[in-house]
Design a protein around this motif. Structure first.
Motif, PDB file in Angstrom:
ATOM      1  N   ALA A   1      20.719  37.710  -3.481  1.00 59.40           N
ATOM      2  CA  ALA A   1      21.992  37.915  -2.784  1.00 59.40           C
ATOM      3  C   ALA A   1      22.524  39.318  -3.040  1.00 59.40           C
ATOM      4  N   ARG A   2      22.282  39.825  -4.225  1.00 58.74           N
ATOM      5  CA  ARG A   2      22.792  41.147  -4.582  1.00 58.74           C
ATOM      6  C   ARG A   2      22.141  42.261  -3.768  1.00 58.74           C
ATOM      7  N   TYR A   3      20.848  42.077  -3.499  1.00 59.14           N
ATOM      8  CA  TYR A   3      20.116  43.193  -2.891  1.00 59.14           C
ATOM      9  C   TYR A   3      19.846  43.019  -1.398  1.00 59.14           C
ATOM     10  N   LYS A   4      19.980  41.799  -0.881  1.00 55.79           N
ATOM     11  CA  LYS A   4      19.644  41.586   0.528  1.00 55.79           C
ATOM     12  C   LYS A   4      20.763  42.072   1.436  1.00 55.79           C
ATOM     13  N   ASP A   5      20.385  42.563   2.576  1.00 57.92           N
ATOM     14  CA  ASP A   5      21.345  43.001   3.580  1.00 57.92           C
ATOM     15  C   ASP A   5      22.270  41.826   3.952  1.00 57.92           C
ATOM     16  N   PRO A   6      23.588  42.041   3.987  1.00 60.68           N
ATOM     17  CA  PRO A   6      24.521  40.938   4.286  1.00 60.68           C
ATOM     18  C   PRO A   6      24.268  40.293   5.641  1.00 60.68           C
ATOM     19  N   VAL A   7      23.843  41.077   6.614  1.00 62.38           N
ATOM     20  CA  VAL A   7      23.551  40.507   7.939  1.00 62.38           C
ATOM     21  C   VAL A   7      22.371  39.546   7.842  1.00 62.38           C
TER      22      VAL A   7
ATOM     23  N   LEU B   1      21.384  37.937   5.112  1.00 58.13           N
ATOM     24  CA  LEU B   1      21.841  36.753   4.369  1.00 58.13           C
ATOM     25  C   LEU B   1      22.605  35.799   5.279  1.00 58.13           C
ATOM     26  N   ASP B   2      23.457  36.373   6.131  1.00 56.91           N
ATOM     27  CA  ASP B   2      24.240  35.561   7.051  1.00 56.91           C
ATOM     28  C   ASP B   2      23.334  34.836   8.048  1.00 56.91           C
TER      29      ASP B   2
ATOM     30  N   LYS C   1      20.001  27.821   8.132  1.00 61.82           N
ATOM     31  CA  LYS C   1      20.106  26.643   7.259  1.00 61.82           C
ATOM     32  C   LYS C   1      21.100  25.635   7.850  1.00 61.82           C
ATOM     33  N   THR C   2      22.247  26.121   8.253  1.00 62.76           N
ATOM     34  CA  THR C   2      23.282  25.229   8.791  1.00 62.76           C
ATOM     35  C   THR C   2      22.823  24.564  10.085  1.00 62.76           C
TER      36      THR C   2
ATOM     37  N   PRO D   1      18.862  21.227  -1.916  1.00 59.49           N
ATOM     38  CA  PRO D   1      20.087  22.000  -2.081  1.00 59.49           C
ATOM     39  C   PRO D   1      20.061  22.846  -3.365  1.00 59.49           C
ATOM     40  N   GLY D   2      20.781  23.953  -3.319  1.00 59.38           N
ATOM     41  CA  GLY D   2      20.881  24.815  -4.509  1.00 59.38           C
ATOM     42  C   GLY D   2      19.683  25.722  -4.695  1.00 59.38           C
ATOM     43  N   LYS D   3      18.825  25.803  -3.682  1.00 60.01           N
ATOM     44  CA  LYS D   3      17.663  26.688  -3.759  1.00 60.01           C
ATOM     45  C   LYS D   3      17.815  27.797  -2.699  1.00 60.01           C
ATOM     46  N   ILE D   4      17.322  28.943  -3.020  1.00 60.05           N
ATOM     47  CA  ILE D   4      17.293  30.133  -2.162  1.00 60.05           C
ATOM     48  C   ILE D   4      18.675  30.669  -1.821  1.00 60.05           C
ATOM     49  N   LEU D   5      19.507  29.848  -1.135  1.00 61.85           N
ATOM     50  CA  LEU D   5      20.768  30.378  -0.620  1.00 61.85           C
ATOM     51  C   LEU D   5      21.874  30.325  -1.671  1.00 61.85           C
ATOM     52  N   PRO D   6      22.630  31.417  -1.797  1.00 59.36           N
ATOM     53  CA  PRO D   6      23.742  31.399  -2.731  1.00 59.36           C
ATOM     54  C   PRO D   6      24.855  30.441  -2.261  1.00 59.36           C
TER      55      PRO D   6
END
Ligand code: ZN
Length: 465
Positions: A434-440, A442-443, A449-450, A460-465
């Motif tokens: 999450a710290r290093y990936k581009d926010p777009v 990540l979104d 996922k949704t 749940p609780g894997k990969i995505l912050p």
């Protein structure tokens, strides 16, 4: 709920006793320990689908698990225990092998070595190869987009898939088991599930790519002054051999020294210690000339000052002995105390720069730390592992994990690299990603996922912050 699960998979394959659950609730390194209502072992895609449908209705998390050999905690259920672990162990049939189409259709629970053997028995090659191949399962390999030692020539797990079958979070089954080399019909959905670590659905089967079996193999261990020589020799070998380089693995002196200290079967073929070694392997399905090509590359490298010395394997036993030096590095490191790990990738050409920056940076931040940087330099993937200072307290050292990650990963980011080259994200690297990936980016991941799993029940609780 337990009765209904047992009715689907059979009572013998719906485990609920603590002792039966135990091995499924913890990962190899013991970093995470979860809980679950049950572990189910379905024997068919239909049974997987029925289990997922039931869990979706009940709002229980579904945690897919293959051989449980992952290194980032991706297969461990959450601590809250409102989860069912779905083991793929009984989905272990090779459904089809088409040697003319160079494809094999395997169920998710096939042990990787068994897939390799099925291909070999038909005179063809399934090239995915990694340390855990005797127990890891192909569904897990695909879900984590595993790498290993043949990526340079054949690609990651993701590159070896033509078609996929997956159970979706609502219990429906997507049959995308196409054995096509060309299929230009819109979004390539299989790539959503490859590397998704079970967060979008459960891979139940895949059509895998096969290749002609190598008939000739030439392996050399090369003594180098520095890592820059390694990437230069690799480029020369690729060109000279018609791109027949299959493996290119970097071994540091300390890796050899730890191996000699801890592993009785390990031998250093060189009379004097060298700062770096490179294991270079060429293979071809067309016999003849490979060894001569490698000899020429090595002679030229010595002339150019890129190599100090080299040995060529004269037999399969010698080849195994050279590989043992490489494979012994993580094994010996384990016996030397605590280890802070980084599985990073940068462009191949920038590996020397990465090592030249990261090594002194961590040594300055943690005096006495021993950098054990090794691995798939041909893929730009270095396992930049830090072994504790001799005699240091193991836990004190491991408490430095995040501080060391920050130093190393900042340099990786500066070189446009990745903080997880081949081990995935799981639970271990969520914050780092999450710290290093581009926010777009990540979104986009969150929106996918949704869209596929609106109730968030799949791993749940894997990969995505
Ligand atoms: Zn590796």
């Amino acid at each position: 709920m337990i009765d209904r699960l047992a009715a689907i998979v059979g009572p013998a394959h719906c485990l609920t006793a603590a002792a039966d659950l135990a091995p499924y609730l913890v990962e190899e390194r013991g970093l995470y320990r979860g809980a679950a209502q049950a572990v189910v072992r379905p024997a068919s895609t239909a049974e997987v689908a029925a289990v997922v449908r039931l869990c979706a209705e009940a709002g229980l998390a579904v945690v897919p698990q293959g051989g449980n050999t992952g290194l980032c905690g991706g297969g461990v259920p959450p601590e809250h225990g409102r989860a069912v672990v779905v083991s793929t162990a009984r989905l272990d049939r090779i459904r089809a092998l088409d040697a003319v189409n160079f494809t094999l259709t395997a169920e998710a629970g096939c042990v990787l070595a068994n897939v390799q053997e099925a291909a070999a028995a038909a005179g063809v090659l399934f090239p995915l190869s990694l340390g855990a191949e005797g127990s890891c399962r192909i569904g897990g390999n695909l879900s984590t987009n595993a790498g290993g030692t043949a990526v340079l020539r054949y690609g990651n797990a993701r590159d070896l898939v033509l078609g996929l079958e997956a159970v979706l979070p609502d219990g429906s089954v997507w049959n995308g088991l196409r054995a096509l080399r060309k299929d230009n019909t819109g979004y390539d959905l299989k790539h959503l599930f490859l590397g998704a670590e079970g967060t979008l659905g459960i891979i139940t089967a895949a059509v895998l790519k096969l290749f002609p079996q190598p008939r000739e193999c030439a392996t050399a261990l090369i003594a180098l002054p520095d890592p820059a020589a390694a990437v230069e020799i690799l480029a020369r070998a690729r060109t000279a051999s018609g791109d027949a380089v299959t493996a290119c693995e970097l071994i540091p002196r300390i890796g050899v020294a730890l191996g000699l200290a801890h592993l009785p079967d390990l031998r250093d073929p060189f009379a004097t210690p060298h700062p770096w070694l490179l294991l270079l392997e060429l293979s071809s399905s067309r016999p003849g000339g490979l060894r001569e090509t490698l000899e020429t590359v090595l002679a030229d490298a010595v002339d150019a000052g890129l190599a100090a010395d080299a040995v060529l394997a004269e037999s399969e036993a010698q080849r195994r002995a050279l590989w043992r030096l490489r494979e012994g590095v993580p094994e010996a490191q384990k016996k030397e105390g605590g280890s802070i790990k980084h599985d990073v990738a940068v462009p191949v050409s920038r590996v020397p720069e990465f090592l030249a920056r990261a090594t002194p940076a961590v040594e300055a931040a943690l005096p006495g730390v021993r950098v054990v940087a090794f691995g798939h330099i041909g893929d730009g993937n270095i396992h930049f592992n830090l072994t504790q200072p001799p005699g240091a307290d193991r836990q004190d050292f491991l408490d430095q994990w995040e501080r060391m990650n920050r130093i190393v990963h900042d340099i990786v980011a500066d070189l446009s690299g990745s903080v997880s080259a081949e081990h995935g994200i799981g639970r271990l690297k969520i914050a780092e990603m999450a710290r290093y990936k581009d926010p777009v980016e990540l979104d986009l991941m969150r929106r996918i996922k949704t869209a596929l799993d609106p109730r968030g029940i799949m791993n749940p609780g894997k990969i995505l912050p």
